[in-house]
Design a protein around this motif. Sequence first.
Motif, PDB file in Angstrom:
ATOM      1  N   SER A  11       0.827  -1.204   0.000  1.00  0.00           N
ATOM      2  CA  SER A  11       0.000   0.000   0.000  1.00  0.00           C
ATOM      3  C   SER A  11       0.861   1.254   0.000  1.00  0.00           C
ATOM      4  O   SER A  11       2.063   1.218   0.268  1.00  0.00           O
ATOM      5  N   ASP A  12       0.215   2.360  -0.279  1.00  0.00           N
ATOM      6  CA  ASP A  12       0.876   3.650  -0.206  1.00  0.00           C
ATOM      7  C   ASP A  12       1.322   3.941   1.213  1.00  0.00           C
ATOM      8  O   ASP A  12       2.336   4.601   1.442  1.00  0.00           O
ATOM      9  N   GLU A  13       0.533   3.448   2.155  1.00  0.00           N
ATOM     10  CA  GLU A  13       0.892   3.649   3.559  1.00  0.00           C
ATOM     11  C   GLU A  13       2.248   3.019   3.857  1.00  0.00           C
ATOM     12  O   GLU A  13       3.086   3.594   4.527  1.00  0.00           O
ATOM     13  N   HIS A  14       2.416   1.796   3.354  1.00  0.00           N
ATOM     14  CA  HIS A  14       3.670   1.097   3.566  1.00  0.00           C
ATOM     15  C   HIS A  14       4.822   1.890   2.962  1.00  0.00           C
ATOM     16  O   HIS A  14       5.860   2.101   3.576  1.00  0.00           O
ATOM     17  N   ARG A  30       9.512   5.528   3.802  1.00  0.00           N
ATOM     18  CA  ARG A  30      10.115   6.858   3.668  1.00  0.00           C
ATOM     19  C   ARG A  30      10.408   7.462   5.039  1.00  0.00           C
ATOM     20  O   ARG A  30      11.492   7.978   5.288  1.00  0.00           O
ATOM     21  N   ARG A  31       9.435   7.370   5.906  1.00  0.00           N
ATOM     22  CA  ARG A  31       9.604   7.865   7.288  1.00  0.00           C
ATOM     23  C   ARG A  31      10.763   7.161   7.973  1.00  0.00           C
ATOM     24  O   ARG A  31      11.603   7.788   8.610  1.00  0.00           O
ATOM     25  N   GLN A  32      10.787   5.855   7.823  1.00  0.00           N
ATOM     26  CA  GLN A  32      11.820   5.044   8.460  1.00  0.00           C
ATOM     27  C   GLN A  32      13.203   5.512   8.009  1.00  0.00           C
ATOM     28  O   GLN A  32      14.124   5.690   8.811  1.00  0.00           O
ATOM     29  N   TYR A  81      17.502   3.131  -1.930  1.00  0.00           N
ATOM     30  CA  TYR A  81      17.517   3.739  -3.264  1.00  0.00           C
ATOM     31  C   TYR A  81      16.206   3.517  -4.021  1.00  0.00           C
ATOM     32  O   TYR A  81      16.007   4.105  -5.076  1.00  0.00           O
ATOM     33  N   ARG A  82      15.371   2.647  -3.499  1.00  0.00           N
ATOM     34  CA  ARG A  82      14.033   2.516  -4.084  1.00  0.00           C
ATOM     35  C   ARG A  82      13.193   3.744  -3.748  1.00  0.00           C
ATOM     36  O   ARG A  82      12.292   4.116  -4.482  1.00  0.00           O
ATOM     37  N   HIS A  83      13.512   4.379  -2.637  1.00  0.00           N
ATOM     38  CA  HIS A  83      12.676   5.480  -2.166  1.00  0.00           C
ATOM     39  C   HIS A  83      13.296   6.847  -2.412  1.00  0.00           C
ATOM     40  O   HIS A  83      12.583   7.842  -2.462  1.00  0.00           O
TER      41      HIS A  83
END
Lengths: 203, 203, 203, 203
Positions: free
Chosen positions: D5-8, D13-15, D49-51
Amino acid sequence: MPKVSDEHMEGRRRQIIDAAIACFARDGFHRATMQDICAEARLSPGAIYRHFPGKDAIVEAIADERHAREAEFMRAALEVGGVDGLRVFGSASFRSLAAPAEKRRRRLGVQVWAEAVLNPEIRKLVMRGTKPPRDVVARLVREAQESGELADDLDPDAVGRVMLALFQGFILQQAWEPGADVTAFLETAELMVDALARERVAE
Amino acid sequence: MPKVSDEHMEGRRRQIIDAAIACFARDGFHRATMQDICAEARLSPGAIYRHFPGKDAIVEAIADERHAREAEFMRAALEVGGVDGLRVFGSASFRSLAAPAEKRRRRLGVQVWAEAVLNPEIRKLVMRGTKPPRDVVARLVREAQESGELADDLDPDAVGRVMLALFQGFILQQAWEPGADVTAFLETAELMVDALARERVAE
Amino acid sequence: MPKVSDEHMEGRRRQIIDAAIACFARDGFHRATMQDICAEARLSPGAIYRHFPGKDAIVEAIADERHAREAEFMRAALEVGGVDGLRVFGSASFRSLAAPAEKRRRRLGVQVWAEAVLNPEIRKLVMRGTKPPRDVVARLVREAQESGELADDLDPDAVGRVMLALFQGFILQQAWEPGADVTAFLETAELMVDALARERVAE
Amino acid sequence: MPKVSDEHMEGRRRQIIDAAIACFARDGFHRATMQDICAEARLSPGAIYRHFPGKDAIVEAIADERHAREAEFMRAALEVGGVDGLRVFGSASFRSLAAPAEKRRRRLGVQVWAEAVLNPEIRKLVMRGTKPPRDVVARLVREAQESGELADDLDPDAVGRVMLALFQGFILQQAWEPGADVTAFLETAELMVDALARERVAE
DNA sequence: TATGAATGAGAGTTCATTCAT
DNA sequence: GATGAATGAACTCTCATTCAT
């Protein structure tokens, strides 16, 4: 899920191979990434790894596919036989590679050659594709020698290698210069073969 | 060791290029790593990057070096002139590549060709090496046509391409099969050239 | 070679520090390389390492240099004394930083601050530069309180910190926007000091 | 674990950003390595690097996050309005930064400032965070001038800059000396604002 | 004393491959 | 069967520092 699955499997393989061909022709084996192939095939990495154990296996599958194209020409040439068969085989092979639409095929071919130098597995596959045409040429030369069309001192196998070399050099030069003069090249090659035959006749 | 001479600088370049040639011939451009080249050259990465801005630049330097080798043959061939010049040029070029010691050179050559397909910079360099030999051949053909040794309907530039193709195919085949029969190949190629010339004389 | 050498040493140090200041102000401590500093100083790495044990030592030397500039202002302010001394010190300090020519100094200052957060050595040096001005302000405030110019409930040390904060924020904002309105900023800051003093007088 | 999900996505990103904040606050942008961030986030380089396309993008994301915190204070201050609004905004902002738990935030803030001096992209982001508070102050000053609470000769925009400078200097000094006397600083700053207002009333 | 070629650890980044869902 | 997020080893390249000359 037997038959449907097999067809499906085969379809997926094609889809992957076609995508890989496009990527490899564009960027080469090493610069094309699995992600590129995934994007081109509109498939996920997992889906690809279900059909191929790795990138090398795709390269091998492609190298393995490269031959077979000439099978038809070879059959036709053998039917005609002799120096005429040689001519038929030669011009058919050339023409099949000269078309602008074959640009991708030529680029990919050169990549495969380079890989074949480094990788014995690929080399084996590539030579499995180059040996039969050479043998066909050798056989046609022998026929022509038996019928007196060609001089006996020609080495049939060497003629096979020479004709293969002409194709290879031609593909390479066209891969570099897609606009190179193809007709003149073919005509000149044919003139050389003719010269060998004509001088025999003239004797 | 500061303020070294230009000779030293040039020596280092050679050392790096030689190491890179060894690595590239063994593993190809993409599988050979800078660390491999460092190890082969017994130099640190920093030392290499002092002389080349990157791996690509080494590849380019090597591609740039490939020509010039034939310069001597070309000069000799032009001195002889005509069909005999063609023969001199052809057999000298072939022989220079046929030696077993040239195995590495042939392997590397094929790598460079494949790279030239993908990389315009390399391609430019490679063609700067293939154009002069083709032109020499074309010039010799024209001379032979003027002196009546060869038929006027031969396209001199196409003959240049055909002879280059023969070399290229020969290198490729030998890169794959270092034990391939070189002599027969060369003899057959010479027979073809001779046939063109002989038939003219025979008229 | 005693005296000459010392002068020479000192000259070299200046040359290096000046070059480093230019590089650090332009690119920051971490992006500026020793090679950049060498180029800017027109000196070799070896020459620099003869005068500084490493890059950090240059940073420290620069951080160490940053103070001392205000020594003159402080002396003058203390001579004047009281609220007027505060005004003298404030406007002199501001003006010395507001000049467009000080752009580099401001940029470098911010770099040093950030480094001071991370590096206790630098921090010690920086605070050795910020403490005296704060103390001068505190002393002037105490004088003004004793003479009745300022209210007793003002914390002299806190006023020192507040005035330092005004300088720092001002430098930062100007480092970001060299074109920011400097005069209005200074006038507003002076109005605030004046208000403190005036209200006292008005009582 | 596909198709998350987008949440994940947002959680990752937050992490990553949180890990990066910890690393950058501890070691600075340049000394903190991607490996450090990976270790802190308990994630592999590939995952990061995915994010984010690179280290700089993480820095930018962090710079971009820094504002918004004051939004609540600004709203409250504007509701109150006038000099009292100014007081509310000032003390709320100060208190939010003075807490010992905010030590990391202050350290990081200073790093971002230094980076903003060097990197226009970061600078743009930082100023997008500093402009609104300055504008709120300016608006409150104008209100206070209209209602007679403050003298007309005050430049509202300059007051905005001065108050921002006070915050910035305060953050910097606390980043250097986490134990600095915060209360006295805030009280002194408030006294200065009060003085401006009181003297007006006193007239 | 000054030079600058050389070092080499370590940086940021990529990408073939895996596997929980 | 398909997905795609995640892995982590390995890549190219940088740069503070050294030291033979």
